[in-house]
Design a protein around this motif. Structure first.
Motif, PDB file in Angstrom:
ATOM      1  N   SER A 287      86.619  57.054  86.986  1.00 26.89           N
ATOM      2  CA  SER A 287      86.368  56.551  85.637  1.00 26.89           C
ATOM      3  C   SER A 287      87.554  56.734  84.701  1.00 26.89           C
ATOM      4  CB  SER A 287      85.136  57.245  85.044  1.00 26.89           C
ATOM      5  OG  SER A 287      85.314  58.659  85.026  1.00 26.89           O
ATOM      6  N   SER A 309      86.428  44.477  88.207  1.00 21.33           N
ATOM      7  CA  SER A 309      84.994  44.586  87.966  1.00 21.33           C
ATOM      8  C   SER A 309      84.423  45.876  88.553  1.00 21.33           C
ATOM      9  CB  SER A 309      84.277  43.374  88.576  1.00 21.33           C
ATOM     10  OG  SER A 309      82.880  43.501  88.461  1.00 21.33           O
ATOM     11  N   ASP A 312      86.082  48.874  86.591  1.00 22.57           N
ATOM     12  CA  ASP A 312      86.029  48.746  85.141  1.00 22.57           C
ATOM     13  C   ASP A 312      87.372  49.130  84.503  1.00 22.57           C
ATOM     14  OD1 ASP A 312      84.949  48.182  82.644  1.00 22.57           O
ATOM     15  OD2 ASP A 312      84.182  50.226  82.356  1.00 22.57           O
TER      16      ASP A 312
END
Length: 532
Positions: A287, A309, A312
């Motif tokens: 992340s 995608s 992210d």
């Protein structure tokens, strides 16, 4: 037509590469500049400056001086930039060697450059010693425990200051060797000005690429110009911590991204593809990753979209080549400026043309031809190869050997290599176009397309695919045929365990041709009339 950069020109200082790159290093103090992913060894920004000076002093006491060549034959390590900049601070020339090179390949490069010193690591020490015996190498330094050569720390065992050496911007700084995808590698002469210019150009794009908290991963090999200047040098200059990875393996790579909360990753298409496709990626917390930059080979639009995608994060491309230090085109770190399938517009101080492959005439936007570039980052020439240097330039324009298309806004889409076009009944077919379509097939994990000699048509497109489970090759051929003109249809498909690629991710089509196409008995097929 000539395409100019949409970005304002930047000023390029008259500084040597280490002077420019290390300029702000003392201010960053104990912040890690490089961290070894495998060993945990760290070099802070403050230590980097001190060690570079100490190494320059140690080399000078051994008689190494301005213009001498120092070879680095090692994987990515925190000590790599210390050796690199210690040498260039003395006015020496660094030639970086692929750590996978054989003794023969290493010997050839050492002999061509006239290198007198060689740095390596214990696993490569035997090969280094054998090559040294056959060349002008006077001393082999080894980073780690080894019975061969001089321990690398011995270079720092001196109390003298580094000598005052005048290094001119136009002095030779590095001699990396081109990938040799279409022949033997050639030494590329890059000056201090070339490399400093490219760093200024990349930093001169409108939006900053980094912030003070970024952590990057150094998985691109530092011996390659992409890893050397875009990752190693640019990140030092911008104050970004780099976690060095000596070789790529997917799960350790993912562990490193997670453990160090890596925010920026400059990669090559094969790694981006695996991030987009491999199920194991879901097991790691990525992340923190906000930016992936891809280069060295075209990144299919669908792969970029899938990766962005899934993770992210922003995925963007740049373009360049060893002969241009390397970057000529660059996409800003702005989602609204990213155009998938393109590598962005020219950098500041850079111009681009696209010319007809046959006539040499300039083409208009939307027309496909060979890419030419011009700018202060372009090489001085090929080492010991005046013939190759002359062939690489049209006046002061560098002929890249790549096919591309520019749109109305100056964004470049790279199509393929000019020399790898398939000639079918007089038509020119770009393998990369067909490879992109093959990669959209669910049953295909990886693909490459090469020319296969054909008596009736000249050449036909033959595909090699790595299956993703069961595959019906006839169905794949039919599916691709629906998206291309009749002359571009894939005529043969052969399954294979792995597509051979260079360390920078370029498909080694010549290897496929040599191992799977040349020498095969096609007499029966070649005797048939062509009805395609």
């Amino acid at each position: 037509m000539t395409v100019e950069s949409p970005f304002p020109d930047v000023s390029i200082p008259d500084k040597s590469l280490p002077e420019f790159v290390l300029d702000g290093v003392p201010d960053r103090g104990d912040t890690p500049a490089f961290i070894g992913a495998d060993t945990g060894r760290r070099v802070t920004f403050a230590e980097l400056r001190t060690r570079v000076d100490a190494l320059a002093a140690g080399l000078s006491t051994r008689g190494f001086e301005h213009g001498d060549v120092f070879a680095i034959y090692a994987p990515n390590l925190p000590e790599y930039p210390v050796a690199f900049h210690g040498v260039t601070a003395l006015g020496g020339v660094v030639t970086t060697v692929n750590p996978l090179s054989t003794v023969e390949e290493l010997t050839r490069q050492l002999d061509d450059t006239g290198a007198t010193c060689l740095l390596t690591v214990p696993p490569f020490a035997d090969k280094a010693a054998e090559a040294a015996d056959a060349t002008a190498i006077e001393e082999v330094f080894v980073l780690g425990e080894s019975e061969i050569g001089t321990p690398f720390p011995a270079l720092f065992d001196t109390e003298v200051d580094p000598p005052d050496v005048v290094v001119e911007p136009d002095d030779l700084a590095v001699l990396p060797y081109s990938s040799g995808t279409t022949g033997l590698p050639k030494g590329v002469e890059l000056t201090h000005r070339n490399l400093v210019a490219n760093l200024c150009q990349m930093s001169g794009v409108e939006l900053p690429e980094f912030d003070a908290h970024d952590v990057s991963i150094g998985v691109l090999p530092f011996y390659h110009i992409y890893g050397m200047n875009v990752v190693m040098n640019w990140h030092i200059r911008e104050g970004v911590t780099v976690v060095t990875v000596p070789n790529f393996e997917l799960e350790p790579f993912l562990e490193t991204l997670e453990e160090h909360s890596v925010t920026v990753a400059y990669l090559v298409p094969p790694i981006v593809l695996r991030l987009a496709q491999e199920p194991v990626v879901e097991e790691y917390d990525l992340s923190a990753l906000s930016l992936i930059g891809s280069g060295a080979a075209p990144l299919p639009e669908e792969v970029a979209t899938a990766c962005a995608s899934r993770l992210d994060c922003l995925v963007k491309q740049g373009y360049g080549l060893t002969e241009a230090s390397p970057t000529t085109h660059f996409t800003p770190r702005d989602p609204d400026r990213v155009r998938r399938g393109t590598v962005g517009p020219p950098l500041p101080n850079t111009e681009c043309r696209v010319i007809d492959v046959e006539t040499g005439e300039d083409l208009e936007p939307g027309e496909e031809g060979e890419i030419l570039v011009r700018g202060p980052q372009v090489m001085r020439g090929y080492h010991n190869r005046p013939d190759a240097t002359a062939n690489a330039f049209e006046d002061d324009w560098l002929r890249t050997g790549d096919l591309g298309v520019v749109d109305e806004d100056g964004y470049l889409r790279v199509v393929d290599r000019v020399k790898e076009l398939i000639k079918y009944k007089g038509h020119q077919i770009a393998p990369a176009e067909l490879e992109g379509l093959l990669m959209e097939e669910p049953a295909v994990a990886d693909a490459a397309v090469v020319p296969k000699p054909d008596r009736e048509t000249g050449e036909i497109p033959k595909a090699f695919v790595v299956p993703d489970g069961d595959i019906d090759t006839d169905a794949v051929k039919s599916s691709v045929a629906e998206h291309v003109a009749p002359q571009k249809k894939i005529r043969e498909i052969e399954t294979i365990d792995e597509i051979p690629k260079s360390p920078s991710g370029k498909i080694l089509r010549r290897v496929l041709i040599e191992e799977h196409v040349e020498g095969k008995d096609d007499s029966a097929r070649l005797g048939e009339p062509d009805t395609r």
